[in-house]
Design a protein around this motif. Sequence first.
Motif, PDB file in Angstrom:
ATOM      1  N   ARG A 106       0.429  -0.850   0.022  1.00 56.05           N
ATOM      2  CA  ARG A 106      -0.326  -0.350   0.038  1.00 56.05           C
ATOM      3  C   ARG A 106       0.592   1.320  -0.042  1.00 56.05           C
ATOM      4  O   ARG A 106       1.701   1.378  -0.075  1.00 56.05           O
ATOM      5  N   HIS A 107       0.476   1.918  -0.706  1.00 53.61           N
ATOM      6  CA  HIS A 107       0.789   3.938  -0.299  1.00 53.61           C
ATOM      7  C   HIS A 107       0.215   4.559   0.432  1.00 53.61           C
ATOM      8  O   HIS A 107      -0.664   4.751   0.724  1.00 53.61           O
ATOM      9  N   ILE A 108       0.860   4.989   1.438  1.00 58.45           N
ATOM     10  CA  ILE A 108      -0.200   6.316   2.237  1.00 58.45           C
ATOM     11  C   ILE A 108       0.656   7.808   1.150  1.00 58.45           C
ATOM     12  O   ILE A 108       2.249   7.765   1.538  1.00 58.45           O
ATOM     13  N   ASP A 109      -0.144   8.209   1.176  1.00 58.14           N
ATOM     14  CA  ASP A 109       0.096   9.766   0.155  1.00 58.14           C
ATOM     15  C   ASP A 109      -0.504  10.626   0.708  1.00 58.14           C
ATOM     16  O   ASP A 109      -1.742  10.871   1.225  1.00 58.14           O
ATOM     17  N   PHE A 110       0.597  11.911   0.572  1.00 58.60           N
ATOM     18  CA  PHE A 110       0.089  12.949   0.950  1.00 58.60           C
ATOM     19  C   PHE A 110      -0.270  14.105   0.598  1.00 58.60           C
ATOM     20  O   PHE A 110       0.921  14.234  -0.449  1.00 58.60           O
ATOM     21  N   ALA A 111      -1.117  14.466  -0.068  1.00 63.38           N
ATOM     22  CA  ALA A 111      -1.789  14.828  -1.302  1.00 63.38           C
ATOM     23  C   ALA A 111      -1.884  17.061  -1.366  1.00 63.38           C
ATOM     24  O   ALA A 111      -2.283  17.256   0.226  1.00 63.38           O
ATOM     25  N   TYR A 112      -1.058  17.219  -1.598  1.00 67.37           N
ATOM     26  CA  TYR A 112      -0.931  18.687  -1.143  1.00 67.37           C
ATOM     27  C   TYR A 112      -1.487  20.049  -2.528  1.00 67.37           C
ATOM     28  O   TYR A 112      -1.561  19.635  -4.042  1.00 67.37           O
ATOM     29  N   ILE A 113      -2.307  21.029  -2.205  1.00 65.03           N
ATOM     30  CA  ILE A 113      -2.614  21.536  -3.772  1.00 65.03           C
ATOM     31  C   ILE A 113      -1.074  22.821  -4.085  1.00 65.03           C
ATOM     32  O   ILE A 113      -1.075  23.835  -3.291  1.00 65.03           O
ATOM     33  N   LEU A 114      -1.555  23.086  -5.452  1.00 67.63           N
ATOM     34  CA  LEU A 114      -0.527  23.957  -6.054  1.00 67.63           C
ATOM     35  C   LEU A 114      -1.183  24.910  -7.221  1.00 67.63           C
ATOM     36  O   LEU A 114      -1.725  24.458  -7.815  1.00 67.63           O
ATOM     37  N   ILE A 115      -0.826  25.868  -7.211  1.00 67.21           N
ATOM     38  CA  ILE A 115      -0.853  27.160  -8.018  1.00 67.21           C
ATOM     39  C   ILE A 115       0.525  27.199  -8.986  1.00 67.21           C
ATOM     40  O   ILE A 115       0.779  27.619  -8.668  1.00 67.21           O
ATOM     41  N   SER A 116       0.201  27.026 -10.683  1.00 62.83           N
ATOM     42  CA  SER A 116       0.933  27.222 -11.491  1.00 62.83           C
ATOM     43  C   SER A 116       0.786  28.515 -11.765  1.00 62.83           C
ATOM     44  O   SER A 116      -0.445  28.676 -12.205  1.00 62.83           O
ATOM     45  N   ASP A 117       1.453  29.220 -12.192  1.00 66.28           N
ATOM     46  CA  ASP A 117       2.065  30.588 -12.758  1.00 66.28           C
ATOM     47  C   ASP A 117       1.999  30.378 -14.130  1.00 66.28           C
ATOM     48  O   ASP A 117       2.857  30.897 -15.260  1.00 66.28           O
ATOM     49  N   THR A 118       2.176  28.660 -14.888  1.00 70.49           N
ATOM     50  CA  THR A 118       1.688  28.423 -16.354  1.00 70.49           C
ATOM     51  C   THR A 118       1.451  27.100 -16.659  1.00 70.49           C
ATOM     52  O   THR A 118       1.223  26.483 -15.922  1.00 70.49           O
ATOM     53  N   ASP A 119       1.026  27.393 -17.869  1.00 71.71           N
ATOM     54  CA  ASP A 119       0.144  26.134 -18.757  1.00 71.71           C
ATOM     55  C   ASP A 119       0.866  25.310 -19.224  1.00 71.71           C
ATOM     56  O   ASP A 119       0.605  24.248 -20.368  1.00 71.71           O
ATOM     57  N   LYS A 120       2.626  26.095 -19.129  1.00 72.22           N
ATOM     58  CA  LYS A 120       4.049  24.743 -19.306  1.00 72.22           C
ATOM     59  C   LYS A 120       3.760  23.917 -18.640  1.00 72.22           C
ATOM     60  O   LYS A 120       4.617  24.101 -17.984  1.00 72.22           O
ATOM     61  N   PHE A 121       4.482  23.019 -19.762  1.00 67.34           N
ATOM     62  CA  PHE A 121       4.815  21.866 -19.136  1.00 67.34           C
ATOM     63  C   PHE A 121       5.593  21.262 -19.701  1.00 67.34           C
ATOM     64  O   PHE A 121       5.337  20.948 -21.483  1.00 67.34           O
ATOM     65  N   THR A 122       6.378  19.737 -19.140  1.00 62.52           N
ATOM     66  CA  THR A 122       7.086  18.627 -20.426  1.00 62.52           C
ATOM     67  C   THR A 122       7.254  17.767 -19.248  1.00 62.52           C
ATOM     68  O   THR A 122       7.424  17.358 -18.333  1.00 62.52           O
ATOM     69  N   LEU A 123       6.676  16.689 -20.938  1.00 60.23           N
ATOM     70  CA  LEU A 123       6.306  15.157 -19.890  1.00 60.23           C
ATOM     71  C   LEU A 123       8.010  14.994 -19.780  1.00 60.23           C
ATOM     72  O   LEU A 123       8.540  15.180 -20.600  1.00 60.23           O
ATOM     73  N   GLU A 124       7.657  13.653 -18.848  1.00 61.18           N
ATOM     74  CA  GLU A 124       9.020  12.993 -17.892  1.00 61.18           C
ATOM     75  C   GLU A 124       9.466  12.594 -19.298  1.00 61.18           C
ATOM     76  O   GLU A 124       8.555  11.651 -19.456  1.00 61.18           O
ATOM     77  N   LYS A 125      10.697  12.241 -20.044  1.00 57.06           N
ATOM     78  CA  LYS A 125      11.302  10.917 -20.916  1.00 57.06           C
ATOM     79  C   LYS A 125      11.039   9.392 -19.790  1.00 57.06           C
ATOM     80  O   LYS A 125      10.735   9.328 -18.672  1.00 57.06           O
ATOM     81  N   ASP A 126      10.126   8.863 -20.694  1.00 64.38           N
ATOM     82  CA  ASP A 126       9.682   7.574 -20.451  1.00 64.38           C
ATOM     83  C   ASP A 126       8.924   7.335 -18.850  1.00 64.38           C
ATOM     84  O   ASP A 126       8.881   6.519 -18.019  1.00 64.38           O
ATOM     85  N   GLY A 127       7.779   8.633 -18.718  1.00 63.07           N
ATOM     86  CA  GLY A 127       6.983   8.956 -18.072  1.00 63.07           C
ATOM     87  C   GLY A 127       6.065   8.903 -18.700  1.00 63.07           C
ATOM     88  O   GLY A 127       5.153   8.130 -18.939  1.00 63.07           O
ATOM     89  N   ALA A 128       5.114   9.434 -17.616  1.00 69.44           N
ATOM     90  CA  ALA A 128       3.466   9.596 -18.758  1.00 69.44           C
ATOM     91  C   ALA A 128       3.327   9.412 -20.016  1.00 69.44           C
ATOM     92  O   ALA A 128       4.391  10.198 -20.475  1.00 69.44           O
ATOM     93  N   THR A 129       2.721   9.100 -20.703  1.00 71.99           N
ATOM     94  CA  THR A 129       2.644   9.201 -21.971  1.00 71.99           C
ATOM     95  C   THR A 129       1.243  10.462 -21.966  1.00 71.99           C
ATOM     96  O   THR A 129       1.490   9.869 -23.462  1.00 71.99           O
TER      97      THR A 129
END
Length: 164
Positions: A106-129
Amino acid sequence: MAHIHSNSEFDYTASGVIVRDNKVLLLLHHKLHMWFPPAGHIELDETPLEGLFREVEEESGLTPDNLTLVTPYTDNLRLERDTDKNITQPMPFDIDVHAIGDDGHRHIDFAYILISDTDKFTLEKDGATDMRWFTMEEIEALSPTNKTTKSRARYALRQVQEVQ
Protein backbone atom coordinates in the motif's frame (compact mmCIF):
# COMPACT_ATOMS: atom_id res chain seq x y z
CA MET A 1 17.34 6.16 -4.36
CA ALA A 2 15.78 4.51 -1.34
CA HIS A 3 12.14 5.14 -0.52
CA ILE A 4 10.77 5.72 2.96
CA HIS A 5 9.40 2.40 4.19
CA SER A 6 7.54 2.04 7.48
CA ASN A 7 7.62 -1.69 6.78
CA SER A 8 7.44 -3.87 3.70
CA GLU A 9 3.71 -3.22 3.28
CA PHE A 10 3.81 0.60 2.94
CA ASP A 11 5.54 3.29 0.88
CA TYR A 12 5.06 7.01 1.50
CA THR A 13 4.18 9.12 -1.52
CA ALA A 14 3.32 12.76 -2.23
CA SER A 15 0.98 14.08 -4.90
CA GLY A 16 0.27 17.57 -6.17
CA VAL A 17 -3.09 18.72 -7.45
CA ILE A 18 -1.86 21.57 -9.65
CA VAL A 19 -4.36 24.31 -10.55
CA ARG A 20 -4.12 27.01 -13.23
CA ASP A 21 -6.97 29.10 -14.67
CA ASN A 22 -9.64 26.88 -13.07
CA LYS A 23 -8.07 23.76 -14.59
CA VAL A 24 -6.15 20.84 -13.07
CA LEU A 25 -3.04 19.23 -14.55
CA LEU A 26 -3.36 15.45 -14.90
CA LEU A 27 -1.06 12.87 -16.45
CA LEU A 28 -1.83 9.54 -18.06
CA HIS A 29 0.21 7.04 -16.03
CA HIS A 30 2.45 4.96 -18.29
CA LYS A 31 1.90 1.67 -16.40
CA LEU A 32 -1.58 2.01 -14.92
CA HIS A 33 -3.08 3.79 -17.97
CA MET A 34 -5.18 6.05 -15.72
CA TRP A 35 -5.27 9.84 -15.26
CA PHE A 36 -3.69 11.08 -12.02
CA PRO A 37 -2.07 14.25 -10.68
CA PRO A 38 1.75 14.23 -10.57
CA ALA A 39 2.93 12.05 -7.69
CA GLY A 40 5.69 9.75 -6.54
CA HIS A 41 7.65 8.18 -3.73
CA ILE A 42 9.21 10.24 -0.95
CA GLU A 43 12.90 9.37 -0.65
CA LEU A 44 14.65 8.63 2.65
CA ASP A 45 16.45 12.00 2.73
CA GLU A 46 13.36 14.10 1.89
CA THR A 47 10.52 15.76 3.72
CA PRO A 48 7.07 15.26 2.15
CA LEU A 49 7.23 18.71 0.50
CA GLU A 50 10.72 18.11 -0.88
CA GLY A 51 9.50 14.82 -2.36
CA LEU A 52 6.43 16.54 -3.77
CA PHE A 53 8.36 19.31 -5.51
CA ARG A 54 10.97 16.85 -6.86
CA GLU A 55 8.30 14.53 -8.28
CA VAL A 56 6.29 17.40 -9.79
CA GLU A 57 9.41 18.76 -11.47
CA GLU A 58 10.46 15.33 -12.77
CA GLU A 59 7.02 14.52 -14.16
CA SER A 60 5.90 17.94 -15.45
CA GLY A 61 8.95 20.21 -15.64
CA LEU A 62 7.22 22.68 -13.29
CA THR A 63 9.70 23.99 -10.73
CA PRO A 64 9.08 25.34 -7.23
CA ASP A 65 9.52 28.82 -8.77
CA ASN A 66 6.40 28.16 -10.88
CA LEU A 67 4.31 26.87 -7.98
CA THR A 68 2.58 28.26 -4.91
CA LEU A 69 1.52 25.91 -2.14
CA VAL A 70 -2.07 26.32 -0.93
CA THR A 71 -2.43 25.37 2.72
CA PRO A 72 -6.06 24.95 3.81
CA TYR A 73 -4.89 24.03 7.34
CA THR A 74 -1.97 25.87 8.95
CA ASP A 75 -2.59 25.67 12.72
CA ASN A 76 0.22 23.12 13.11
CA LEU A 77 2.79 25.64 11.86
CA ARG A 78 2.42 27.61 15.10
CA LEU A 79 3.02 24.63 17.40
CA GLU A 80 6.14 24.82 19.53
CA ARG A 81 8.91 22.31 18.77
CA ASP A 82 11.56 20.84 21.05
CA THR A 83 14.63 21.82 19.04
CA ASP A 84 15.70 23.82 16.02
CA LYS A 85 16.24 20.46 14.29
CA ASN A 86 12.51 19.70 14.29
CA ILE A 87 10.98 20.38 10.88
CA THR A 88 7.39 21.55 10.69
CA GLN A 89 5.67 20.83 7.39
CA PRO A 90 2.41 22.35 6.19
CA MET A 91 -0.37 19.81 6.47
CA PRO A 92 -1.49 18.05 3.31
CA PHE A 93 -5.15 18.55 2.43
CA ASP A 94 -5.60 14.78 2.20
CA ILE A 95 -3.85 11.61 3.32
CA ASP A 96 -4.94 8.57 1.38
CA VAL A 97 -3.99 4.94 2.04
CA HIS A 98 -4.54 2.76 -1.01
CA ALA A 99 -3.54 -0.67 -2.28
CA ILE A 100 -1.04 -1.06 -5.10
CA GLY A 101 -1.63 -4.38 -6.84
CA ASP A 102 -2.93 -7.50 -5.13
CA ASP A 103 0.05 -8.39 -2.94
CA GLY A 104 -0.94 -6.30 0.10
CA HIS A 105 1.46 -3.45 -0.71
CA ARG A 106 0.00 0.00 0.00
CA HIS A 107 0.87 3.67 -0.41
CA ILE A 108 0.29 6.35 2.19
CA ASP A 109 -0.12 9.41 -0.02
CA PHE A 110 0.17 13.00 1.20
CA ALA A 111 -1.78 15.28 -1.19
CA TYR A 112 -1.05 18.98 -1.58
CA ILE A 113 -2.62 21.77 -3.63
CA LEU A 114 -0.36 23.85 -5.86
CA ILE A 115 -1.12 26.87 -8.05
CA SER A 116 0.96 27.13 -11.21
CA ASP A 117 1.94 30.49 -12.71
CA THR A 118 2.30 28.88 -16.16
CA ASP A 119 0.34 26.46 -18.32
CA LYS A 120 3.56 25.12 -19.91
CA PHE A 121 4.75 21.66 -18.92
CA THR A 122 7.20 19.04 -20.17
CA LEU A 123 6.52 15.32 -20.14
CA GLU A 124 9.16 13.28 -18.32
CA LYS A 125 11.14 11.02 -20.65
CA ASP A 126 9.86 7.45 -20.15
CA GLY A 127 7.18 8.85 -17.83
CA ALA A 128 3.53 9.67 -18.46
CA THR A 129 2.20 8.97 -21.93
CA ASP A 130 0.11 12.17 -21.93
CA MET A 131 -0.46 15.26 -19.78
CA ARG A 132 -3.15 17.93 -20.05
CA TRP A 133 -4.99 20.70 -18.23
CA PHE A 134 -8.62 19.71 -17.54
CA THR A 135 -11.69 21.62 -16.36
CA MET A 136 -13.73 19.98 -13.62
CA GLU A 137 -16.43 19.12 -16.15
CA GLU A 138 -13.81 17.32 -18.27
CA ILE A 139 -12.45 15.49 -15.20
CA GLU A 140 -15.95 14.32 -14.24
CA ALA A 141 -16.29 12.74 -17.71
CA LEU A 142 -12.67 11.53 -17.87
CA SER A 143 -11.95 7.84 -18.26
CA PRO A 144 -10.05 6.01 -17.04
CA THR A 145 -9.57 7.73 -13.69
CA ASN A 146 -10.78 7.17 -10.14
CA LYS A 147 -12.98 8.78 -7.49
CA THR A 148 -9.97 10.02 -5.53
CA THR A 149 -8.59 11.99 -8.49
CA LYS A 150 -12.01 13.53 -9.15
CA SER A 151 -12.76 14.44 -5.53
CA ARG A 152 -9.27 15.86 -4.94
CA ALA A 153 -9.58 18.00 -8.10
CA ARG A 154 -13.00 19.26 -7.00
CA TYR A 155 -11.68 20.17 -3.53
CA ALA A 156 -8.51 21.83 -4.87
CA LEU A 157 -10.43 23.98 -7.34
CA ARG A 158 -12.73 25.20 -4.54
CA GLN A 159 -9.76 25.99 -2.28
CA VAL A 160 -7.95 27.92 -5.01
CA GLN A 161 -11.08 29.94 -5.82
CA GLU A 162 -11.24 30.94 -2.13
CA VAL A 163 -7.65 32.23 -2.01
CA GLN A 164 -7.70 34.08 -5.33
